[in-house]
Design an enzyme around this catalytic site. Structure first.
Site, short mmCIF file in Angstrom:
data_model
loop_
_atom_site.label_atom_id
_atom_site.label_comp_id
_atom_site.label_asym_id
_atom_site.label_seq_id
_atom_site.Cartn_x
_atom_site.Cartn_y
_atom_site.Cartn_z
N CYS A 1 -7.10 -0.99 9.29
CA CYS A 1 -6.68 -1.91 8.23
C CYS A 1 -6.41 -1.01 7.04
CB CYS A 1 -7.74 -2.96 7.97
SG CYS A 1 -9.43 -2.32 7.89
N ILE B 1 -10.69 -8.74 1.79
CA ILE B 1 -12.04 -9.23 1.49
C ILE B 1 -12.06 -10.23 0.35
CG2 ILE B 1 -13.28 -7.20 2.37
CD1 ILE B 1 -13.55 -6.27 -0.57
N TRP C 1 -13.09 -0.29 7.57
CA TRP C 1 -14.51 -0.61 7.74
C TRP C 1 -14.79 -2.11 7.67
CZ3 TRP C 1 -15.21 3.38 3.36
CH2 TRP C 1 -14.75 2.86 2.16
N ASP C 2 -13.77 -2.92 7.43
CA ASP C 2 -13.99 -4.36 7.38
C ASP C 2 -13.26 -5.06 8.55
OD1 ASP C 2 -15.62 -4.42 5.07
OD2 ASP C 2 -13.85 -4.01 3.86
N ASN D 1 0.81 -1.21 0.00
CA ASN D 1 0.00 0.00 0.00
C ASN D 1 0.85 1.26 0.00
OD1 ASN D 1 -2.97 0.08 0.01
ND2 ASN D 1 -2.72 -1.58 1.49
#
Lengths: 550, 556
Positions: free
Chosen positions: B236, B174, B240-241, B148
């Protein structure tokens, strides 16, 4: 022989005991003829560990300087570690334990020395006689008789002295059939399904050999169990090719030509050495303390244990289905008829017969279908999963049966009078016990050893009210129906109560069990109170009415 | 569906009036929840910086932040975080001031810094005076986080932030999770798989490994907060996950309230709904990018189930509660899990146009109770300490969820339902006992006073409720062999009585006579003797089968 000769160092101080999930404890180690005893020296909360030598499966020793360490692996799958100061003491103790845990004479085993500390209310040796079972049978059918043809154990050394056979077959015929069946195990009655009069018989393989030998008496015997115009099933616990190969060694299977009324189904159940390997692999996987779960499922899979469970349950369900749903009689056998055959016949009865799901009925089942039926306990349970020696007779055949019962129990948690603890206790006692019940390989050997006279029966102890209460299932509600378990992989689980018993803390689960018991206990207390009050009120009101009339 | 309006919840009408609908939505009130946690207080305050979703459109309007974090710091920090999801309070531990905060990843790239963001983390640390550092937990695998950085995102550099301890916890993204579930479901759907097929498939799916990773993260955070008294910032990528999963697992472990039925609803509203878990994208409620779909919430729900298996007395609710919540995440029957954020839900006027799931579940709460739960039980107190080692066999396949429609696979008798029926009966017995005692007292009084007052019939005529037990389930043999098919089989019609329903109701009722129909006082006495012979803890007598049709059996 004196045990003292084997005990070079009877006692060691400053020994440290390590067990998983317990703090290490320091204390004194003592060796007696039959026990390893460890007692902590702390006055306040003296902790004692008594271990039967016969429960010890293997022992390893290692040294760091003069501090010796013994790792003891038990047949009930627990592993303990003892740190013993002094190299000589440690070596002595290790070799003493090794000698004492591998005594080869049965009569030196603890049951011959054990003196019970409890009052015997009922002698377990005579609690489950075949004659009583026959009496029950006689009240519903007169097609069967008790035969004493084997009273000297001469016709079939692994059968009990009395057996139940079709009434129309006389003892002479039985003798002939015995010659036609492996080890003399001629077909005998295992279970009578009262609902439709169908039966389950068991035997060993017929000795047809390569030239297709036949035995008219054998055909007559098993046909005698069929109603006219009906067919039966032979469930052979070997695959077809194995059964075919068996002919080369003089064995074989029932051929359609000679048994036209019978349909043969081959349902493969694994044999003992394979099962023992599977058992060892499973326990290895369960003891793997690595903190990742990467390989856990594949190790579980590689052990094949659950596959064996699934196969066995499937075969038992099939037998039960033939009897209850197809309305057909069944004959079950493999080769010798002492292992997979008994697994199938006993599990089918658990499914079919509500009585086998009571504590007492289950004991009767174990006695009938395992002990009297000649499952060679002494050979099969000589060693458990930690044994290094590769002897060919050991196999967890009985443990697999117990686990299948547990799997059914898990699916029908309210239909069994006994709880998981009872099954675990039977597993322990089959492998190491103060009781004589599981000694010997068959009734003949037990009679020779005079076990009923010289040792205490497990059932004498189990059936005492204080012990019974420990084994009861609080959720039990008698269920008179046939219970069909699911054999799908999703429905079968690892039996944690046995395999993870020593390597997983169980406090939370025990608390939950306690909670369940309390909920039901409180309910029963209230019921009793309410009923007592109702009675009292009824009496008072009756009095009042009498007064009113006056 | 393409538009939200096409979803079922906009036409679903449970016949409640407007007021009831509003009441339903008020059942879970988050500001009440923050008050319960103990904020606002000397260290934490509500910030109105996101009043009109001006700073972060996926955050709620009411956000709790450290008192020393000024609007300037918040806005500055938000500009340095993905999707402007700045650090905000998720859970505050009243006992020791430690907190769990959540955010998205910092836009640090290879070397970028942001003074306000550093001040923000400093402010979080200061809000916990008992500790001189905070943990920053990046729930991603290190490799993913590093990748990232090339896109100008990344993770906190310990050198730039004073007093942080940085920690990676490798929960996969995900896409990995979606594929994993897909693989596992394929295994579940195999037609009569062998044990090996099943275990291999389960292992290969990696599902349980992922569940364990989430649990481990939650346990790590709960430990930091409860035992070390150190605050934790969790993120993360977008926060939101995985962040929602981990924060909610940690909260659940820390606070017994979240293990109650009401508390669990609050927890989901707090960590999932209000902080913008993208329900619409993850569950594909509207047609969208299939790559956005992922069972993130399912995994959290499964974590709860795994905990319930390990700590059977710790939760007020049962497995059915979890399964029903999971079902309604997909069902779109209620408005709770619509859209991707609070902002979208407000724009759609969800609360005026749909109903709340929580009110529906709450109304039927009796179905969802765990009979083993007692608020004074040791397992319900304080922080939960689930077992962590050896962990390989801790996590199990949840057939109740993933094979829920194949009833034949599950235990045929439910211990939960059985115990609930017993408890219900217990309660009725308690009531009856009271009535009887009262009558006895009256009777004694009347007899002593020679006063012939007829006892009150209506007291006795109370009709005790019937148990609609779910325990009865038709049970028939499965296909145990193909061999039987080719054999002429008899008509199976005679087998109907075999459905293995347990006779719970009847047996329970047998001791609980229907007094309304029969005021004969003898009935109570009669019932003592017609209890099942083995039900009273005594051994069945040899002839216990004499009055039934069951098989007698025999030996060989």
């Amino acid at each position: 022989m004196e045990f003292a000769e084997l005990i070079k160092t009877p006692r060691a101080d400053n020994v440290v005991l390590h067990r998983p999930f317990h703090l290490a404890v320091e204390g004194t180690l003592c060796l007696t003829g039959h026990h390893l005893i460890f007692s902590s020296r702390r006055q306040d909360n003296a902790e004692e560990l008594w271990l039967l030598h016969s429960n010890i499966d293997s022992i390893e020793k290692r040294f760091v300087g003069s501090l010796g360490t013994i790792v003891i692996k038990c047949k009930d799958l627990r592993i303990i570690q003892l740190d013993i100061p002094g190299m000589e003491e440690c070596l002595n103790i290790a070799s003493s334990i090794e000698a004492l845990s591998t005594l080869d004479s049965v009569t030196l085993m603890y049951p011959f020395f054990y003196r019970p500390m409890f009052e015997v209310l009922e002698d377990g040796w005579s609690s489950f006689l075949l004659e009583q079972e026959f009496e029950l049978l006689s009240s519903v059918t007169n097609e069967w008789r008790l035969s004493c043809v084997n009273k000297e154990f001469s016709v079939c050394p692994s059968y009990p002295a009395v057996v139940i056979v079709p009434k129309s077959i006389d003892d002479d015929a039985l003798r002939k059939v015995a010659l036609f069946r492996h080890g003399g195990r001629f077909p005998v009655l295992s279970y009578y399904h009262k609902k439709n009069g169908m039966v389950m018989m068991r035997s060993s393989q017929p000795l047809t050999g390569t030239n297709g030998r036949r035995c008219k008496e054998d055909e007559k015997l098993i046909n005698a169990t069929l109603r006219s115009g009906r067919r039966g099933f032979v469930i052979d616990t070997r695959p077809l090719n194995v059964a075919q190969q068996a002919r080369a060694k003089g064995g074989g299977f029932e051929q359609e030509v000679h048994y036209p009324q019978w349909r043969r189904i081959h349902k493969y159940i694994e044999r003992f050495n394979i099962l023992q390997e599977s058992f060892i692999k499973l326990v290895e996987a369960c003891n793997d303390q690595s903190h990742n779960m990467d390989r856990w499922l594949s190790k579980l899979e590689a052990s094949n244990w659950l596959t064996h469970i699934k196969e066995l349950l499937t075969a038992a369900c099939l037998a039960a289905q033939c009897i209850d749903r197809e309305g057909a009689s069944v004959l079950v056998h493999g080769s010798e008829g002492t292992d997979s055959t008994l697994q199938v016949t006993s599990l089918a009865q658990i499914i079919l017969d509500p009585r086998c799901r009571t504590i007492r009925g289950f004991q009767a089942l174990v006695v009938r279908e395992w002990l009297q039926a000649g499952h060679p306990f002494q050979q099969r349970c000589a060693q458990s999963a930690y044994s290094n020696s590769k002897q060919k007779w050991e196999a967890p055949v009985f443990l697999l049966f117990l686990e299948c019962v547990w799997q059914i129990h898990r699916q029908f948690p309210c239909s069994f009078e006994f709880g998981e603890q009872f099954l675990i206790a039977l597993f322990e006692h089959a492998y190491a016990s103060q009781f004589g019940t599981f000694l010997g390989n068959n009734e003949s050997e037990r009679a020779k050893l005079k076990l009923p006279q010289k040792t205490m029966s497990l059932w004498s102890w189990v059936n005492r009210p204080e012990e019974l209460s420990r084994f009861q299932n609080p959720l039990y509600e008698a269920n008179s129906l046939v219970i069909w378990p699911s054999v799908a992989p999703q429905s079968l689980q690892l039996w944690e109560g046995v395999f993870l018993r020593w390597n997983k803390p169980s406090k939370f689960l025990e608390e939950a069990e306690e909670e369940r018991i309390n909920i039901i206990k409180y309910n029963k207390e209230l019921q009793a109170k309410v009923n007592a009050l109702r009675r009292q009120l009824a009496e008072m009101e009756a009095d009042e009415e009498v007064q009113e009339v006056e | 569906p393409v538009k939200y309006e096409e979803l079922y919840c906009f036409s679903f009408n449970p016949k409640l009036d407007k007021e009831e609908r509003e009441q339903g939505w008020k059942l879970v009130d988050l500001s009440e929840e923050y008050n319960r946690m103990g904020v606002p207080n000397n260290y934490w305050q509500i910030s109105d910086v996101n009043r009109d979703y001006g700073v972060c459109d996926s955050y709620p309007t009411e956000v709790y932040v450290p008192k020393s974090a000024t609007a300037h710091i918040i806005v500055g920090s938000s500009k340095f975080r993905s999707r402007r999801r700045f650090p905000a309070l998720s859970y505050y531990c009243k006992g020791n001031n430690a907190s769990i905060c959540r955010s998205s990843q910092p836009l640090s790239g290879f070397s970028a810094r942001c003074l306000e963001d550093e001040q923000m983390l400093q402010a979080i640390r200061k809000a916990n005076p008992g500790s001189d550092f905070i943990y920053v937990v990046d729930t991603r695998p290190k490799l993913n986080a590093m990748a990232n950085r090339a896109a100008g995102k990344g993770y906190e550099n310990e050198d730039n932030y004073s007093n942080i301890k940085f920690q990676f916890i490798g929960i996969e993204n995900i896409h990995v999770m979606r594929n994993s579930l897909q693989k596992m479901l394929e295994v579940c759907e195999l037609k009569s798989p062998s044990m090996s097929d099943f275990l291999w498939g389960l292992e290969n799916s990696g599902w349980l490994k992922h569940i364990k990773a989430i649990m481990d993260a939650g346990i790590f955070i709960a430990k930091a907060v409860a035992e070390e008294g150190v605050s934790v910032l969790v993120h993360c990528s977008d926060g939101w996950d995985r962040t929602a999963q981990v924060c909610s697992v940690a909260s659940l472990l820390l606070d017994p309230y979240y293990r109650t039925m009401k508390g669990f609803m609050v927890l989901i509203e707090k960590d999932w709904v209000s902080f913008g878990h993208k329900f619409n994208h993850r569950y594909g409620n509207l047609d969208g990018d299939p790559k956005e779909i992922s069972p993130v919430m399912d995994q959290f729900i499964e974590c709860v189930w795994q905990l319930m298996e390990q700590l059977p007395c710790a939760f007020e609710f049962n497995e059915r509660f979890l399964i029903h919540i999971q079902h309604h995440i997909y069902s779109c029957q209620f408005g709770n899990f619509l859209c991707n954020s609070q902002k979208e839900r407000r724009e759609l006027k969800i609360k005026e146009r749909t109903y709340s799931l929580w009110a529906h579940l709450w109304k039927n709460r009796a179905d969802y109770l765990n009979p083993l739960y007692r608020s004074d039980h040791s397992q319900t107190q304080g922080t939960l300490h689930p077992q962590i080692a050896p962990s390989n066999f801790l996590y199990k396949f949840w057939s109740g969820m993933y094979n829920r429609f194949e009833k034949g696979l599950h235990p045929r008798q439910s211990v939960t339902d059985y115990l609930m029926a017993v408890k219900e009966e217990t309660q009725q017995l308690e009531e009856e006992l009271e009535v009887l005692q009262e009558r006895l007292a009256n009777l004694q009084k009347s007899q002593s006073g020679n006063n012939k007052v007829k006892s009150k019939q209506q007291d006795r005529s109370k009709h005790f409720g019937l148990y609609t037990s779910n325990n009865s389930l038709a049970n028939t043999p499965q296909e145990y062999s193909n061999d039987l098919k080719s054999f002429p089989s008899r008509s199976p019609s005679q087998g109907d009585e075999d459905s293995a329903l347990i006779l719970t109701q009847d047996n329970l009722k047998s001791s609980d006579p229907d007094l309304s129909a029969n005021s004969d006082q003898e009935s109570g006495v009669e019932d003592l003797s017609c209890r099942s012979p083995s039900g009273g803890g005594c051994l069945p007598s040899e002839d216990s089968g004499k009055d039934s049709d069951e098989a007698v059996f025999l030996a060989g």
